[in-house]
Every structure is written in structure tokens, then in C-alpha cells.
Write a protein that holds these residues in place. Structure first.
Motif, PDB file in Angstrom:
ATOM      1  N   ARG A 136       7.685  27.047   7.496  1.00  0.00           N
ATOM      2  CA  ARG A 136       8.124  27.759   6.288  1.00  0.00           C
ATOM      3  C   ARG A 136       7.609  26.983   5.089  1.00  0.00           C
ATOM      4  N   ILE A 137       7.819  27.545   3.907  1.00  0.00           N
ATOM      5  CA  ILE A 137       7.464  26.788   2.710  1.00  0.00           C
ATOM      6  C   ILE A 137       8.608  25.821   2.412  1.00  0.00           C
ATOM      7  N   PRO A 138       8.373  24.524   2.542  1.00  0.00           N
ATOM      8  CA  PRO A 138       9.440  23.543   2.328  1.00  0.00           C
ATOM      9  C   PRO A 138       9.665  23.297   0.838  1.00  0.00           C
ATOM     10  N   THR A 139      10.669  22.506   0.518  1.00  0.00           N
ATOM     11  CA  THR A 139      10.819  22.036  -0.852  1.00  0.00           C
ATOM     12  C   THR A 139       9.750  20.974  -1.115  1.00  0.00           C
ATOM     13  N   MET A 140       9.534  20.670  -2.381  1.00  0.00           N
ATOM     14  CA  MET A 140       8.526  19.663  -2.697  1.00  0.00           C
ATOM     15  C   MET A 140       8.927  18.311  -2.124  1.00  0.00           C
ATOM     16  N   GLU A 141      10.226  17.961  -2.171  1.00  0.00           N
ATOM     17  CA  GLU A 141      10.682  16.685  -1.627  1.00  0.00           C
ATOM     18  C   GLU A 141      10.448  16.628  -0.125  1.00  0.00           C
ATOM     19  N   GLU A 142      10.702  17.723   0.555  1.00  0.00           N
ATOM     20  CA  GLU A 142      10.455  17.766   1.998  1.00  0.00           C
ATOM     21  C   GLU A 142       8.963  17.572   2.290  1.00  0.00           C
ATOM     22  N   ALA A 143       8.130  18.234   1.514  1.00  0.00           N
ATOM     23  CA  ALA A 143       6.688  18.169   1.739  1.00  0.00           C
ATOM     24  C   ALA A 143       6.152  16.768   1.479  1.00  0.00           C
ATOM     25  N   ILE A 144       6.596  16.143   0.387  1.00  0.00           N
ATOM     26  CA  ILE A 144       6.150  14.778   0.093  1.00  0.00           C
ATOM     27  C   ILE A 144       6.615  13.829   1.199  1.00  0.00           C
ATOM     28  N   GLY A 145       7.862  14.007   1.640  1.00  0.00           N
ATOM     29  CA  GLY A 145       8.381  13.179   2.730  1.00  0.00           C
ATOM     30  C   GLY A 145       7.557  13.323   3.989  1.00  0.00           C
ATOM     31  N   TYR A 146       7.135  14.545   4.281  1.00  0.00           N
ATOM     32  CA  TYR A 146       6.312  14.782   5.461  1.00  0.00           C
ATOM     33  C   TYR A 146       4.956  14.089   5.336  1.00  0.00           C
ATOM     34  N   VAL A 147       4.343  14.193   4.159  1.00  0.00           N
ATOM     35  CA  VAL A 147       3.022  13.611   3.938  1.00  0.00           C
ATOM     36  C   VAL A 147       3.055  12.091   4.121  1.00  0.00           C
ATOM     37  N   LEU A 148       4.113  11.460   3.612  1.00  0.00           N
ATOM     38  CA  LEU A 148       4.206  10.002   3.676  1.00  0.00           C
ATOM     39  C   LEU A 148       4.798   9.496   4.988  1.00  0.00           C
ATOM     40  N   LYS A 149       5.422  10.398   5.745  1.00  0.00           N
ATOM     41  CA  LYS A 149       6.142   9.979   6.954  1.00  0.00           C
ATOM     42  C   LYS A 149       5.212   9.325   7.975  1.00  0.00           C
ATOM     43  N   GLY A 150       4.016   9.861   8.142  1.00  0.00           N
ATOM     44  CA  GLY A 150       3.110   9.299   9.131  1.00  0.00           C
ATOM     45  C   GLY A 150       2.778   7.843   8.845  1.00  0.00           C
ATOM     46  N   GLN A 151       2.444   7.561   7.588  1.00  0.00           N
ATOM     47  CA  GLN A 151       2.132   6.180   7.219  1.00  0.00           C
ATOM     48  C   GLN A 151       3.371   5.294   7.333  1.00  0.00           C
ATOM     49  N   ARG A 152       4.508   5.824   6.874  1.00  0.00           N
ATOM     50  CA  ARG A 152       5.743   5.041   6.906  1.00  0.00           C
ATOM     51  C   ARG A 152       6.135   4.716   8.346  1.00  0.00           C
ATOM     52  N   ASP A 153       6.037   5.685   9.227  1.00  0.00           N
ATOM     53  CA  ASP A 153       6.393   5.464  10.626  1.00  0.00           C
ATOM     54  C   ASP A 153       5.439   4.481  11.293  1.00  0.00           C
ATOM     55  N   TYR A 186       0.827  -1.202   0.000  1.00  0.00           N
ATOM     56  CA  TYR A 186       0.000   0.000   0.000  1.00  0.00           C
ATOM     57  C   TYR A 186       0.866   1.258   0.000  1.00  0.00           C
ATOM     58  N   LEU A 187       1.903   1.266   0.832  1.00  0.00           N
ATOM     59  CA  LEU A 187       2.783   2.435   0.893  1.00  0.00           C
ATOM     60  C   LEU A 187       3.480   2.687  -0.437  1.00  0.00           C
ATOM     61  N   GLU A 188       3.919   1.609  -1.085  1.00  0.00           N
ATOM     62  CA  GLU A 188       4.573   1.762  -2.386  1.00  0.00           C
ATOM     63  C   GLU A 188       3.622   2.407  -3.392  1.00  0.00           C
ATOM     64  N   THR A 189       2.368   1.959  -3.384  1.00  0.00           N
ATOM     65  CA  THR A 189       1.371   2.543  -4.283  1.00  0.00           C
ATOM     66  C   THR A 189       1.157   4.012  -3.986  1.00  0.00           C
ATOM     67  N   MET A 190       0.957   4.347  -2.717  1.00  0.00           N
ATOM     68  CA  MET A 190       0.670   5.733  -2.354  1.00  0.00           C
ATOM     69  C   MET A 190       1.875   6.643  -2.557  1.00  0.00           C
ATOM     70  N   ARG A 191       3.066   6.102  -2.368  1.00  0.00           N
ATOM     71  CA  ARG A 191       4.273   6.906  -2.598  1.00  0.00           C
ATOM     72  C   ARG A 191       4.360   7.319  -4.072  1.00  0.00           C
ATOM     73  N   GLY A 192       4.124   6.357  -4.963  1.00  0.00           N
ATOM     74  CA  GLY A 192       4.189   6.673  -6.387  1.00  0.00           C
ATOM     75  C   GLY A 192       3.087   7.615  -6.819  1.00  0.00           C
ATOM     76  N   LEU A 193       1.855   7.366  -6.357  1.00  0.00           N
ATOM     77  CA  LEU A 193       0.734   8.205  -6.773  1.00  0.00           C
ATOM     78  C   LEU A 193       0.834   9.608  -6.189  1.00  0.00           C
ATOM     79  N   THR A 194       1.347   9.722  -4.962  1.00  0.00           N
ATOM     80  CA  THR A 194       1.534  11.048  -4.367  1.00  0.00           C
ATOM     81  C   THR A 194       2.517  11.863  -5.180  1.00  0.00           C
ATOM     82  N   ARG A 195       3.611  11.241  -5.581  1.00  0.00           N
ATOM     83  CA  ARG A 195       4.605  11.958  -6.376  1.00  0.00           C
ATOM     84  C   ARG A 195       4.035  12.375  -7.739  1.00  0.00           C
ATOM     85  N   ILE A 196       3.305  11.460  -8.375  1.00  0.00           N
ATOM     86  CA  ILE A 196       2.701  11.788  -9.673  1.00  0.00           C
ATOM     87  C   ILE A 196       1.716  12.945  -9.523  1.00  0.00           C
TER      88      ILE A 196
END
Length: 808
Positions: free
Chosen positions: A630-647, A509-519
Motif C-alpha cells: 500500500r502507500i505507506p506514510t512518509m515516516e514508514e517509508a523512510i524507516g523502510y529505506v533505512l532499515k536495511g542499513q540499520r539492521d 555513516y548511518l547518522e549522516t544518511m538518516r539526516g540527508l534522507t529526511r531532508i
């Protein structure tokens, strides 16, 4: 593992050798030439207020995020389609399970009497519990599940177990495999494994639909009207599977949902059926506009801007190339409904029309009298989806009722299930008519229909063990004896290795959501840029690309004059990493700029961002801004969004392993190392078949046992081969199955004596205890082996018997 001398009885029971069937694959075809002509914007119909959102009627124009301008081949699409409701009335009285099952039994018994065939005997509880778990959950029951059922004294325990399994996650896992074979679902949805994110989204959509018990007619309408992006609508995988080949897709649609083979009529009148080439094109015209789109959402605006800035000719080509590089990773993630005129091929040879004539969407007279069903101002696919799934359609209900009957009993009342013609006669016409009526009465609720079938006495009779010759009529004295599918074998082995075998993989599930979030984020950020901003970014990417190309060319030229191995490696590395560097530069210049623009909008006005994009996306972006202050980079923001599920997944895995080490008395040293090796292998590889790559790669256990390559409809095979036995004996799966930490090993270790070990294996694999004769044959294996080795030999022996591999 040492060589074992098996008793003659067991040697005869081992899997027979056969040559694996060679699975034919379809090569990627070019888009249909006739289908690409005359594209015009499609206009969905006006929506009326619907009582249920799930059955909302098509809207004329949606405001907000989904009103983005879409362009393909110079044409624009302004709106997404909405799946229309059924045009058929719902049933007012639902069928009662036991009464309906009894009626089916009555119709089967009458036919058996006519044919002077005796019905098979009723099966024992031991046979039933194993069969029903395999048929619903797709795996053998655990030892504990078997014992609980066998020990129950309830008179209705079979019906209760059927209800329990249909409500469980195992149903989703098992029936996903079934429908994935029919719908040709693949992780890499396009040739070469491309479109992986859309493939994963399609897989998630199908699982979610089964989990929600979505009515079959609703599911089909959603597939046929699927448009939008992969991150919004996973059902677009149905069209992406035949990317921009609408004529080929139409053949698949009629095969799956109408049970008829029209594919020959794509090129000429069907030689063995009533379908003409004109019929084929008239049907295909309904879905011809469902188009995979790889351009920018605002491509027309970008081109107009370049023209207004005098960017043309030699100056325009590098801009177009740079834009292609920028959006390359977004390919195969969008399907839109365009109003495209379908034309006959240039070599059309029949007198009813001229070559290249425009074809109007029409239900052929050879199929029904419905004729023109498309409504003025609507995308024709909307009316087509309603016509297709109507109870009045002469084929739709019959096909799915028969297909699910075959899933349960091993053969259709009409068989094959997808080669219907006007001359087709069911083996039991009265039964087929009643099954069709039952499917309509339950309003295409697949669980309700299956519940009735599983509760019949016909299903609960002994399996018919003789071969049914091709073309022979079968009257169902009991279900056919069948070898397990590749997925059922694999998932049964998973059951022997891990607890909670029906649990879906959180990592998948995480792999799917990681790819779709980035897209999603890349798509929304590039769309947020104005044409001027995009062209400015494209200029920078183009210049950078030129620098990289010049560097590669210089290093390549130097190779001609030098034999320096370091220089050769440098040139090769430069060529290999060129595209990755361009992607990184596009991220830095284009996507990051778009993200910063959206994040600033969200920071200032979250509602405005939600209106421009999507409420969930706006929440994610503003949440990331709040988190970082602050306004993060896109990579930082995506990492934050997925971090909760990943953790959450990581913490759950850690807690489970700590609990297991405590319960299993794992200490430091070799014991800890062995546990960690087993747990790593289990958590990474021992997943249900539906949670692995679909289909599994060549050489995987699943493919060796006949898993479909998903190139054509329902393409699995159940043939035996030498490689299967070798894989079971020598593969890493069996080595880890005999780890002291697997479920089956722990159960064997807890057995009091050798006879108890044998019973444990039999209860775990065959859902019954061994007979005295079987124990006498198997004791020498345990006596000759030493502890774990003997238990492993015993397990391997029973795993390779026909009794394990077949559903009795």
C-alpha cells in the motif's frame, strides 16, 4: 589510581605544563550588503559531449529533476552548474617514484652543502615504521604491524609499506583531519550548530573524495562550482560555511588555494601588499552569485498564486509565517548560482571608481594579465574555477605542493604557507620549483606526490630536534621534530583499544544518511505540491499555530493570578513544545500530502516519478510501496529505506560481540557485565577523530589537546597543558583502555613476564623494545603494583612521555 613515584629520568620525560592557547572564534556576520543587490538569473553554458563524465563540461539547460525553478530575492535559477574540466593539458609522462625522490634529495643536499649543514643520520626501521604510520594513517602502528615490518627481510619493505598505507582507510581518516582544518569543515556548519545535515554531507563528500583519490585540481573546481542541495552535492558546504557572505568567502578562497592574505583589502587597499580594494571586489565578483537559499523552490509561483487569490496585507502575513514554519527544517541545505551584480561599498574612497559602482568579474592586473575570463552567458564561477586550478596559474600549484611538503616535513619550503607576496623567497628556490613541477607532472594526484616525498632519504632521516625561530630559514637536514596532533594522539589511543582502528564508523555513516534522507524527502515532497495545495496546507498550519499561541498566552496570563506550581509547569511546557507541535502538524498536513502525491505517481508510473525527482528517490519510494503493499506514510517509508542499513550494522555488531565473548572466554555474571560495559563504551565513543563530531565539543579530549575549532584556516595548536595530563590520568578513556578487553590489556596479559609486559607496551606505543636501562627503571612500577593496577601504571607512564607524544 594510586600515586606513583617516578624515577627522575621518567619525571623529566613527562609532558611539560603550559597554558592552553585560547582559540578565537568568529561571530556570525550579517550577509554582505553590497553582494545582495541586483540579483538576476545565471545561465550555465552549453555542454559538449565529454569523454569522461567526471570532467563533463557545463550544460546550458538540464532537463528533468535538476531543472526545477529556484528563486531567491525575486529571481529564478533554472539549472545547476556542472563542474568544468581543466583547461590545462594532462602530463604525458608520469614521474618515476625513486628517480624523482632522488632528485629531491639531490636538491636538498646541494642546499645543505651550500649552507655547510650536515644531513641527519638515516632513521632505524623502528623509527620509520612509527613515523610513517603516524604521517599517513594518523596513528601509531599496532604491536602486530610493528613486528611484521621489523621482521621482514625485504630490501624494499619501506616503499611497500608506504604504498600499503596510502591505499588504506587510515589515509582517508588522517588526511580528512588535515583538509578539514584547512577548509574549516564543521558538523554544525553554521553558528549555533545549525546546518548539521549540510555539515555531515560536506564531511562525507570530503572523505569520499579522498577515498577515490580525486585529483586536487578537480576537488577545488568542484568546491568552487558547488551548487544544489545537501543531499545531492555535499560540496555546497564550502559556500554554506560562509553563508551568504561572499566577500568573506573570497578571502578564504585566496588564502587556501592561492596562498595569499587579501582580507585587508576587503575594506581598504592592503597596507603591506599590492592588493587594492578594487582588486578584491573584482576577484569576489566571480563567486558573488554562489548563494545560500532558504526559500521554497517554487516561491515565485506561490506568491503569484496568493496575489491572484487576493491574499495580501494582514491575510498574507500569517501565510508567509506559516510557510516559514513549514520549511524551517529545510534551512541551510541549498546553494544556487545567481547572476548577482557586486557593487562597491558606499564608503569607497579611491579615485578609480565611484561608491556603489557595479563591478565586473576580473582577474586583477596586479595578479596576472588574464583580465576578463568570464564567458558571455555563463556563470562567472565556471571560468574562475578553471583559471584558479590551471597549471599556468602562478600560485595554485606552488601552494598545494608547499602545503603538502609542510604536512610531511613539519615546515614549508615557503613558510608560512599562506602569506605569499611578490617578495617571498623559498628557503630552497630550486627545490620549490621542482616540487611545483612534480605536482603538475602527477596531475595533482595527491597520493602520487606524497608517495614521492615519503620515499626520499630526506624524509627518512632523523628528526631535527631544535627550535626553528619564527622567520628563520630551515634547510631540511631531516623532518622537524613534532608533537602529534590532537587527532593523532586520540587515534593512537583508539588503536590501543580496538581492533581494525582504521575502519570507518558505520554508525556515523548511518547518522549522516538518516539526516540527508529526511531532508531529501521533505524537500521533494513540499516541492511536489502545487501553490494551491501548499497555501491550503499553510492555512491549516496557521490556524493551528494561532490556537497554540492562544493556549500559551492564556496559561501565561493565568500565572499572574496563581502560584500553582502545576499551572506554571504547564505554561512553560506549552511554550517549549509549541514549535515541535507545529512541525508535527506540518508533517501531518503538508509533507505527508506531498509524499502521498509522489508515492501515488510512483505506484502508477515509476519512470514519471524518476523524471520529476530522481531515479534513486523513485526506487526508494516504489520499494517502500511494494514492501507495505500500500502507500505507506512518509515516516514508514523512510524507516523502510533505512532499515536495511540499520539492521546490517546491528547484526554485524551482534556477531562481533558474540565472537569476542567466545574468543576472550567471557562468562556470565561480573565478567559479562564488564565486557558489555567496555563494548558499549568502545562502540559508542572510541571512534576515529574524523568519525566524531567535527570539531569535538569543548572539553573533549581532542579539544584539550589542541584540535582546531575550525573557525579560521588551519587553527590547531600543539601546546601542552596541565589539563592534558589530568585528562589522560582521570578520564573515562584511560579507565576503559585498562579494561581487560582492550587490545593493549589483552596483549599485556599474554606477556610471559614483567620484561615482556614492558616490551609489549613499548612495541605498542613506541614501535620498539625497551632498552635494559628503561626496563630497570620501569620494573619497580610493575613490582609495586598488583597485577592490572601495575600494568595500568606502566601504561600511563609511557603514554605521558615525550617519546610517545612526539613524532621522532
Amino acid at each position: 589510581m594510586r600515586k606513583i613515584r617516578y624515577p627522575k629520568v621518567l619525571r623529566n620525560a613527562l609532558t611539560a605544563s603550559a597554558v592552553l592557547a585560547f582559540a578565537c572564534s568568529l561571530n556570525a556576520a550579517k550577509p554582505d550588503a553590497a553582494a545582495k543587490e541586483d540579483a538576476k538569473p545565471a545561465t550555465p553554458a552549453t555542454a559538449e559531449a565529454a569523454a569522461k563524465p567526471a570532467e563533463a563540461k557545463p550544460k546550458k539547460k538540464e532537463k528533468g529533476a535538476k531543472a526545477a525553478q529556484r528563486r531567491e530575492g525575486g529571481q529564478t535559477l533554472t539549472d545547476h552548474l556542472k563542474t568544468p574540466p581543466s583547461i590545462s593539458a594532462k602530463s604525458t609522462v608520469k614521474p618515476e617514484v625513486q628517480a624523482t625522490a632522488a632528485k629531491i634529495d639531490e636538491l636538498v643536499a646541494a642546499k645543505l652543502a651550500d649552507e655547510k649543514i650536515q644531513p641527519n643520520a638515516e632513521i632505524t626501521d623502528e623509527t620509520f615504521v612509527r613515523r610513517i604510520y603516524l604521517d599517513i594513517a594518523g596513528r601509531v602502528p599496532t604491536k602486530a604491524e610493528t613486528e611484521a615490518f621489523l621482521q621482514s627481510k625485504e630490501t624494499d619493505k619501506r616503499a611497500k609499506l608506504i604504498d600499503k598505507l596510502l591505499a588504506g582507510d587510515g589515509y582517508v581518516q588522517n588526511f580528512f583531519n588535515f583538509w578539514a582544518d584547512v577548509l574549516r569543515v564543521k558538523t554544525g556548519i553554521l553558528p549555533g550548530g545549525q546546518g548539521r545535515d549540510t555539515g555531515n554531507s560536506y564531511i562525507k563528500y570530503l572523505k569520499d573524495s579522498l577515498r577515490a583519490n580525486k585529483p586536487y585540481d578537480r576537488l577545488v573546481r568542484e568546491l568552487l562550482t558547488a551548487d544544489g542541495s545537501s543531499y545531492e552535492n555535499g560540496a555546497i558546504g564550502y559556500y554554506m560555511r560562509d553563508y551568504n557572505m561572499p566577500l568573506d568567502n573570497m578571502a578564504v578562497t585566496t588564502q587556501i588555494f592561492l596562498g595569499t592574505q587579501m582580507v585587508c583589502a576587503q575594506c581598504h587597499n592592503h597596507p603591506f601588499d599590492k592588493w587594492s580594494q578594487m582588486d578584491y571586489y573584482q576577484m569576489a565578483a566571480h563567486s558573488n552569485g554562489m548563494t545560500g537559499v532558504n526559500n521554497l523552490a517554487n516561491q515565485a509561483d506561490v506568491e503569484r498564486f496568493m496575489t491572484s487569490q487576493g491574499i495580501k496585507g494582514d491575510d498574507r502575513r500569517p501565510m508567509n509565517k506559516a510557510i516559514t514554519e513549514i520549511i524551517f527544517r529545510l534551512r541551510f541545505n541549498h546553494v544556487y548560482a545567481l547572476d548577482r551584480t557586486l557593487r562597491l561599498p558606499t564608503d569607497y574612497q579611491y579615485k578609480d571608481a565611484q561608491p556603489k559602482a557595479a563591478i565586473e568579474p576580473m582577474i586583477p592586473a596586479s595578479f596576472s594579465k588574464d583580465g576578463k575570463i568570464a564567458k558571455e552567458g555563463e556563470a562567472p564561477i565556471l571560468a574562475y574555477s578553471q583559471w584558479m586550478t590551471a597549471k599556468e596559474n602562478p600560485r595554485f600549484t606552488l601552494v598545494v605542493a608547499n602545503r603538502l611538503w609542510k604536512k610531511v616535513f613539519g615546515m614549508g619550503v615557503i613558510d608560512p604557507v599562506d602569506e605569499l607576496t611578490d617578495s617571498t623567497v623559498p628557503s630552497n628556490p630550486q627545490l620549490m620549483e621542482f616540487l611545483e613541477k612534480t605536482m603538475k607532472d602527477v596531475d595533482y594526484d595527491m597520493k602520487s606526490y606524497l608517495r614521492i616525498l615519503f620515499n626520499t632519504k630526506t624524509y627518512q632521516r632523523a628528526a631535527f630536534g631544535q627550535d626553528v625561530e619564527l622567520g628563520a630559514t630551515y634547510h631540511f637536514p631531516g623532518p622537524l621534530l613534532r608533537r602529534m596532533s590532537a587527532e593523532q594522539i586520540w587515534d593512537s589511543l583508539v588503536t590501543l583499544m580496538k581492533e581494525n582502528p582504521d575502519e570507518a564508523s558505520p554508525d556515523t555513516y548511518l547518522e549522516t544518511m538518516r539526516g540527508l534522507t529526511r531532508i531529501e524527502w521533505m524537500d521533494r515532497t513540499v516541492t511536489a505540491l502545487t501553490p494551491a495545495e501548499l497555501i491550503e496546507g499553510a492555512k491549516k498550519v496557521s490556524e493551528y499555530s494561532k490556537e497554540l499561541t492562544a493556549d500559551v498566552q492564556a496559561k501565561t496570563a493565568a500565572l499572574k493570578e496563581s502560584k500553582d506550581e502545576e499551572a506554571i509547569r504547564a505554561a512553560k511546557d506549552a511554550a517549549k513544545t509549541q514549535r515541535a507541535k507545529i512541525y508535527a502538524k506540518a508533517d501531518e498536513i503538508v509533507f505527508e500530502e506531498g509524499f502521498q502525491k509522489l508515492a501515488k505517481m510512483g505506484q502508477d508510473d515509476k519512470a514519471a516519478l524518476a523524471k520529476k525527482t530522481d531515479p534513486q528517490f523513485a526506487n526508494q519510494v516504489t520499494g517502500a510501496v511494494k514492501h507495505y503493499g500500500r502507500i505507506p506514510t512518509m515516516e514508514e517509508a523512510i524507516g523502510y529505506v533505512l532499515k536495511g542499513q540499520r539492521d546490517a550494522v546491528a547484526n554485524a555488531t551482534k556477531e562481533r560481540r558474540e565472537r569476542e565473548m567466545t574468543e576472550w572466554h567471557v562468562t556470565k555474571g561480573p565478567s559479562r557485565q564488564a565486557f558489555n560495559a567496555f563494548a558499549d563504551y568502545r562502540d559508542r565513543n572510541v571512534l576515529r577523530a574524523s568519525d566524531l563530531r567535527n570539531p569535538a565539543p569543548n572539553g573533549h579530549f581532542l579539544r584539550l589537546y589542541g584540535q582546531s575549532d575550525r573557525e579560521v584556516v588551519d587553527n590547531a595548536n600543539r601546546d601542552a597543558s596541565v589539563m592534558q595530563a589530568l585528562t589522560m590520568m582521570n578520564g573515562s578513556l584511560f579507565r576503559n583502555m585498562t579494561s581487560p578487553y582492550s587490545v593493549i590489556s589483552r596483549n599485556m596479559n599474554q606477556s610471559a613476564d614483567r620484561d615482556a609486559v614492558i616490551d609489549t607496551v613499548y612495541l605498542s606505543l613506541l614501535s620498539r623494545k625497551a632498552t635494559d636501562e628503561e626496563k630497570a627503571l620501569l620494573r619497580p612500577i610493575l613490582e609495586e603494583g598488583k597485577g592490572a593496577e601495575g600494568r595500568g601504571d606502566l601504561l600511563w607512564t609511557v603514554l605521558n612521555t615525550r617519546q610517545f607524544l612526539f613524532i621522532e
